[in-house]
Design a protein around this motif. Structure first.
Motif, PDB file in Angstrom:
ATOM      1  N   ASP A   1      -9.361   0.372  -3.486  1.00 38.15           N
ATOM      2  CA  ASP A   1      -9.001  -0.522  -2.390  1.00 38.15           C
ATOM      3  C   ASP A   1      -7.499  -0.524  -2.141  1.00 38.15           C
ATOM      4  O   ASP A   1      -7.043  -0.484  -0.996  1.00 38.15           O
ATOM      5  N   ARG A   2      -6.720  -0.540  -3.205  1.00 35.58           N
ATOM      6  CA  ARG A   2      -5.261  -0.599  -3.040  1.00 35.58           C
ATOM      7  C   ARG A   2      -4.706   0.733  -2.545  1.00 35.58           C
ATOM      8  O   ARG A   2      -3.797   0.768  -1.725  1.00 35.58           O
TER       9      ARG A   2
ATOM     10  N   ARG B   1     -15.157   6.801  -5.436  1.00 43.45           N
ATOM     11  CA  ARG B   1     -14.215   6.999  -4.363  1.00 43.45           C
ATOM     12  C   ARG B   1     -12.773   7.041  -4.867  1.00 43.45           C
ATOM     13  O   ARG B   1     -11.917   7.680  -4.255  1.00 43.45           O
TER      14      ARG B   1
ATOM     15  N   PHE C   1      -6.293   3.129  -0.784  1.00 43.43           N
ATOM     16  CA  PHE C   1      -6.744   3.459   0.579  1.00 43.43           C
ATOM     17  C   PHE C   1      -6.510   2.321   1.578  1.00 43.43           C
ATOM     18  O   PHE C   1      -6.892   2.428   2.728  1.00 43.43           O
TER      19      PHE C   1
ATOM     20  N   THR D   1      -7.705  -0.796   1.794  1.00 40.69           N
ATOM     21  CA  THR D   1      -8.873  -1.537   2.277  1.00 40.69           C
ATOM     22  C   THR D   1      -8.953  -2.927   1.675  1.00 40.69           C
ATOM     23  O   THR D   1     -10.010  -3.538   1.630  1.00 40.69           O
ATOM     24  N   VAL D   2      -7.821  -3.436   1.210  1.00 37.62           N
ATOM     25  CA  VAL D   2      -7.755  -4.789   0.666  1.00 37.62           C
ATOM     26  C   VAL D   2      -6.503  -5.447   1.217  1.00 37.62           C
ATOM     27  O   VAL D   2      -5.474  -4.798   1.418  1.00 37.62           O
ATOM     28  N   ASP D   3      -6.560  -6.741   1.499  1.00 36.00           N
ATOM     29  CA  ASP D   3      -5.394  -7.468   1.998  1.00 36.00           C
ATOM     30  C   ASP D   3      -4.369  -7.608   0.904  1.00 36.00           C
ATOM     31  O   ASP D   3      -4.685  -7.898  -0.262  1.00 36.00           O
TER      32      ASP D   3
ATOM     33  N   THR E   1       0.817  -1.217   0.000  1.00 34.95           N
ATOM     34  CA  THR E   1       0.000   0.000   0.000  1.00 34.95           C
ATOM     35  C   THR E   1       0.849   1.265   0.000  1.00 34.95           C
ATOM     36  O   THR E   1       0.588   2.204  -0.760  1.00 34.95           O
TER      37      THR E   1
END
Length: 266
Positions: free
Chosen positions: A258-259, A131, A261, A263-265, A76
């Protein structure tokens, strides 16, 4: 060991090293291939002849940045760092392509007529598509600290999958602004087209809109630029197509929001 045997040994050893290096290079190429499905330079030139309002960053500036962003294993913090660097280039390019006011320059020290470019931050409005477009806001305000900000939310209908305008909040004088519309990707073109229509319905001149994104594909770009030929589109790369028709994502990137911010593993 005599000299002849030594020479044979050296030749075989060097050949083995060379074969190993070639195999490693091929392995690296195979790993990198999914992240680089961009259309060729000649195809891009032909595409731009059809759509002169499309602006693509010079590939030598962005290859390394995109290679990090399009690597599935990038963490991230690095994904965010390299995305921000690329976003800064895109915002600067969008600003450079917007219309500018030229006025006679007073007190010129030369004998030839001179003009100055009037540039005011407040003439710009950064419109964020929630977003993934939020990722552009920080760098945009670093470049344009006096710009106003608007927000727009477009989501797919759960049954029809058609893009729907859910929410928008613009400055009252947005019809007088140069608009920088931010979203991470242009996939099918539906989201960005819906946002442009919302701006148009609020009095924004299409020539005053620059849609800024990191990646786009031919089909989505064609849809947007056929429908809105006066809108400027600024992107860092153009892919042939998405992964699949059902999965509106780019190879190696996944869900940008997701990547970015986290919010993903990973």
């Amino acid at each position: 060991m005599n000299s002849r045997l030594l020479k044979i040994f050296e030749t075989g050893f060097l050949g083995l090293i060379g074969f190993t290096l070639i195999a490693q290079q091929q392995k690296r190429f195979q790993c990198a291939a999914p992240y680089f499905s961009f259309i060729s330079h000649s195809e891009l030139q032909q595409f731009r002849l059809r759509f002169p309002s499309l602006y693509v960053l010079d590939k030598f500036q962005v290859d390394h940045l995109l290679s990090v962003i399009r690597n599935q294993t990038t963490q991230t913090k690095d994904f965010r760092l390299y995305s921000d660097r690329l976003i800064r280039l895109l915002i600067e390019k969008a600003i450079s392509e917007h219309s500018k006011k030229l006025t006679p320059q007073e007190g010129s020290q030369t004998q030839t007529p001179a003009q100055e470019i009037q540039f005011e931050n407040k003439q710009f409005c950064v419109v964020v598509m929630v977003r993934s477009g939020n990722a552009f806001l920080s760098e945009a305000l670093n470049v344009l600290p006096g710009a106003s900000v608007g927000f727009i939310l477009v989501q797919e209908h759960p049954q029809t999958k058609d893009p729907q305008l859910i929410y928008c909040k613009f400055p009252e004088d947005i019809d007088q602004k140069q608009v920088i519309l931010t979203d991470a990707m242009i996939t099918t073109g539906g989201r960005i087209s819906t946002a442009i229509k919302a701006l148009q319905s609020n009095g924004v001149n299409l020539e005053n809109i620059a849609a800024v994104n990191i990646l786009s594909c031919e089909k989505g770009l064609s849809k947007v630029l056929h429908q809105f030929p006066k809108v400027k589109v600024v992107t860092a790369g153009v892919d042939y197509a998405l992964n699949t028709i059902q999965d509106h994502r780019f190879s190696g990137v996944g869900d940008f929001g997701d990547r970015y911010f986290g919010t993903v593993d990973q």
